[in-house]
Design a protein around this motif. Structure first.
Motif, PDB file in Angstrom:
ATOM      1  N   ASP A 201      -0.928  -1.698  -6.301  1.00 56.77           N
ATOM      2  CA  ASP A 201      -2.261  -2.133  -6.123  1.00 56.77           C
ATOM      3  C   ASP A 201      -2.580  -3.555  -6.240  1.00 56.77           C
ATOM      4  O   ASP A 201      -2.376  -3.828  -7.733  1.00 56.77           O
ATOM      5  CB  ASP A 201      -3.419  -1.255  -6.920  1.00 56.77           C
TER       6      ASP A 201
ATOM      7  N   LYS B 278       0.584  -1.178   0.102  1.00 58.38           N
ATOM      8  CA  LYS B 278      -0.169   0.219  -0.039  1.00 58.38           C
ATOM      9  C   LYS B 278       0.903   1.322  -0.089  1.00 58.38           C
ATOM     10  O   LYS B 278       0.727   2.229  -0.909  1.00 58.38           O
ATOM     11  CB  LYS B 278      -0.952  -0.036   1.343  1.00 58.38           C
TER      12      LYS B 278
ATOM     13  N   GLY C 128       2.594   1.829  -3.401  1.00 57.36           N
ATOM     14  CA  GLY C 128       1.556   2.171  -4.465  1.00 57.36           C
ATOM     15  C   GLY C 128       1.494   1.003  -5.313  1.00 57.36           C
ATOM     16  O   GLY C 128       1.240   1.084  -6.744  1.00 57.36           O
TER      17      GLY C 128
END
Length: 99
Positions: free
Chosen positions: A79, A74, A77
């Motif tokens: 996902d 998280k 970055g």
């Protein structure tokens, strides 16, 4: 996010394997994810970002030199849902190994 260190791209398969097989990650897994050429300073900065995210997520590390995998992704970055969808698409197009 100006704090984010510049890191090389990662292989989607590697990102998925680490995410689903390791509750916590350390230097070894971070190097597997981003490449063996990462400097020790970059790893320290990545772990620092992950630890800040862990505080926000109310997660604890069970060993001092590791960070929570979900919080780390998280913070960096990554996902995982997007990674999975992209990987499935690559498999469907037969650009990577099929399931």
């Amino acid at each position: 996010m100006s704090e984010m260190p510049r890191v090389p791209n990662y292989a989607p398969a590697t990102a998925l394997i680490i995410y689903y097989s390791c509750n916590e990650i350390g230097n070894k897994e971070i190097r597997q994810l981003f490449g063996s050429q990462l400097s020790p300073n970059t790893i320290v900065r990545l772990k620092s970002l992950a630890r800040k995210q862990m505080q926000e997520d109310s997660k604890l590390a069970f060993r001092p030199n590791v960070v929570n995998t979900k919080s780390a992704y998280k913070a960096w970055g990554i996902d995982i849902t997007e990674v999975e969808e992209g990987y499935k698409k690559l498999q469907k197009l037969k650009l990577v190994g099929a399931t």
